[in-house]
Design a protein around this motif. Structure first.
Motif, PDB file in Angstrom:
ATOM      1  N   ILE A  43       0.683  -1.067  -0.135  1.00  0.00           N
ATOM      2  CA  ILE A  43       0.083   0.110  -0.180  1.00  0.00           C
ATOM      3  C   ILE A  43       0.412   1.465   0.035  1.00  0.00           C
ATOM      4  O   ILE A  43       0.345   1.998  -0.343  1.00  0.00           O
ATOM      5  CB  ILE A  43      -0.906   0.167   1.106  1.00  0.00           C
ATOM      6  CG1 ILE A  43      -1.811  -1.027   0.657  1.00  0.00           C
ATOM      7  CG2 ILE A  43      -1.766   1.160   1.142  1.00  0.00           C
ATOM      8  CD1 ILE A  43      -2.314  -1.661  -0.088  1.00  0.00           C
ATOM      9  N   HIS A  44       2.148   0.880   0.759  1.00  0.00           N
ATOM     10  CA  HIS A  44       2.821   2.197   0.548  1.00  0.00           C
ATOM     11  C   HIS A  44       3.731   1.829   0.506  1.00  0.00           C
ATOM     12  O   HIS A  44       4.458   0.796   1.806  1.00  0.00           O
ATOM     13  CB  HIS A  44       2.756   3.228   2.253  1.00  0.00           C
ATOM     14  CG  HIS A  44       3.493   4.191   2.244  1.00  0.00           C
ATOM     15  ND1 HIS A  44       4.862   4.351   2.189  1.00  0.00           N
ATOM     16  CD2 HIS A  44       3.295   5.905   1.984  1.00  0.00           C
ATOM     17  CE1 HIS A  44       4.717   5.540   2.260  1.00  0.00           C
ATOM     18  NE2 HIS A  44       4.115   6.648   1.639  1.00  0.00           N
ATOM     19  N   SER A  45       4.791   2.697  -0.074  1.00  0.00           N
ATOM     20  CA  SER A  45       6.447   1.618  -0.185  1.00  0.00           C
ATOM     21  C   SER A  45       7.026   1.386   1.051  1.00  0.00           C
ATOM     22  O   SER A  45       8.213   0.277   1.297  1.00  0.00           O
ATOM     23  CB  SER A  45       7.190   2.953  -1.544  1.00  0.00           C
ATOM     24  OG  SER A  45       7.238   3.342  -1.253  1.00  0.00           O
ATOM     25  N   ASP A  46       6.716   2.196   1.812  1.00  0.00           N
ATOM     26  CA  ASP A  46       8.050   3.228   3.473  1.00  0.00           C
ATOM     27  C   ASP A  46       7.222   1.766   4.558  1.00  0.00           C
ATOM     28  O   ASP A  46       7.659   1.653   5.673  1.00  0.00           O
ATOM     29  CB  ASP A  46       7.450   3.993   3.990  1.00  0.00           C
ATOM     30  CG  ASP A  46       9.050   5.205   3.129  1.00  0.00           C
ATOM     31  OD1 ASP A  46       9.900   4.721   2.122  1.00  0.00           O
ATOM     32  OD2 ASP A  46       8.327   6.067   2.293  1.00  0.00           O
ATOM     33  N   ALA A  47       6.099   0.399   3.794  1.00  0.00           N
ATOM     34  CA  ALA A  47       5.326   0.064   5.384  1.00  0.00           C
ATOM     35  C   ALA A  47       5.329  -0.945   4.930  1.00  0.00           C
ATOM     36  O   ALA A  47       4.933  -1.545   3.624  1.00  0.00           O
ATOM     37  CB  ALA A  47       3.613   1.240   5.823  1.00  0.00           C
ATOM     38  N   THR A  48       5.138  -1.605   5.667  1.00  0.00           N
ATOM     39  CA  THR A  48       4.725  -3.387   5.411  1.00  0.00           C
ATOM     40  C   THR A  48       3.538  -3.453   6.594  1.00  0.00           C
ATOM     41  O   THR A  48       4.123  -3.240   7.490  1.00  0.00           O
ATOM     42  CB  THR A  48       6.111  -4.114   6.167  1.00  0.00           C
ATOM     43  OG1 THR A  48       6.852  -4.007   5.424  1.00  0.00           O
ATOM     44  CG2 THR A  48       5.491  -6.129   6.050  1.00  0.00           C
ATOM     45  N   GLY A  49       2.804  -4.437   6.282  1.00  0.00           N
ATOM     46  CA  GLY A  49       1.117  -5.212   7.020  1.00  0.00           C
ATOM     47  C   GLY A  49       1.679  -6.246   7.138  1.00  0.00           C
ATOM     48  O   GLY A  49       1.815  -7.145   6.546  1.00  0.00           O
ATOM     49  N   LEU A  50       1.346  -6.660   8.615  1.00  0.00           N
ATOM     50  CA  LEU A  50       1.511  -8.149   8.863  1.00  0.00           C
ATOM     51  C   LEU A  50      -0.254  -8.165   9.533  1.00  0.00           C
ATOM     52  O   LEU A  50      -0.154  -7.041   9.991  1.00  0.00           O
ATOM     53  CB  LEU A  50       2.438  -7.715   9.665  1.00  0.00           C
ATOM     54  CG  LEU A  50       3.252  -7.918   9.672  1.00  0.00           C
ATOM     55  CD1 LEU A  50       4.293  -6.764   9.724  1.00  0.00           C
ATOM     56  CD2 LEU A  50       4.671  -9.156  10.887  1.00  0.00           C
ATOM     57  N   ALA A  51      -1.110  -9.179   9.178  1.00  0.00           N
ATOM     58  CA  ALA A  51      -1.632  -9.582  10.055  1.00  0.00           C
ATOM     59  C   ALA A  51      -2.100 -11.092   9.933  1.00  0.00           C
ATOM     60  O   ALA A  51      -1.686 -11.874   9.954  1.00  0.00           O
ATOM     61  CB  ALA A  51      -2.877  -9.088   8.680  1.00  0.00           C
ATOM     62  N   VAL A  52      -2.908 -11.190  11.299  1.00  0.00           N
ATOM     63  CA  VAL A  52      -2.700 -13.246  11.385  1.00  0.00           C
ATOM     64  C   VAL A  52      -4.944 -12.528  11.929  1.00  0.00           C
ATOM     65  O   VAL A  52      -5.100 -12.232  12.540  1.00  0.00           O
ATOM     66  CB  VAL A  52      -2.042 -12.896  13.308  1.00  0.00           C
ATOM     67  CG1 VAL A  52      -1.053 -13.404  12.704  1.00  0.00           C
ATOM     68  CG2 VAL A  52      -3.236 -12.558  14.042  1.00  0.00           C
TER      69      VAL A  52
END
Length: 132
Positions: A43-52
């Motif tokens: 979504i944003h090149s500077d961010a990583t999303g994690l979800a469980v």
């Protein structure tokens, strides 16, 4: 619902955004195998999303997620996030959630993927199974 999403055009937010049906289906399969979503720069090149997933009596009822800097340390947060999700699932169900069916890839709730990447999980000298 998936067919409706996959059948419509998807916007690319960054070069890493998954927009093709084939790549999305492959990623969904990988998330199910691994037990968590890991989306670096989608979504944003500077961010990583994690979800469980958070389950009640084996059914997904919620998700727990993080958005963190997109760097090499992001993957290491998958284990604590998975433990938090498992803990919430256990509190909701009164039991340890089963996760994927036994014998299926990822039947360990995704912890194998973490161990393969970073070695066995140890906290306070105890293994994962002894902690929950």
């Amino acid at each position: 619902m998936w067919e409706r999403v996959l059948g419509s055009p998807l916007r690319a937010y960054t070069p890493a955004t998954l927009t093709g049906e084939r790549e999305l289906r492959a990623e969904i399969a990988e998330v199910r195998r691994r037990g968590f979503a890991f989306c670096p720069g989608h979504i944003h090149s500077d961010a990583t999303g994690l979800a469980v997933p958070v389950r009640r009596d084996g059914h997904v009822v919620a998700a727990l997620g993080l958005v963190v800097p997109n760097d090499d340390s992001a993957w290491a947060l998958s284990r604590p996030l998975m433990l938090a999700g498992l803990s919430l699932s256990r509190a909701l169900s009164g039991t340890v959630p089963e996760g994927p069916p036994s014998g299926s890839p990822g039947g360990d709730g995704g912890l194998r993927a973490c161990r393969e990447r970073e070695g066995p999980f140890r906290a306070g000298g105890r293994g994962y199974a002894e902690q929950i």
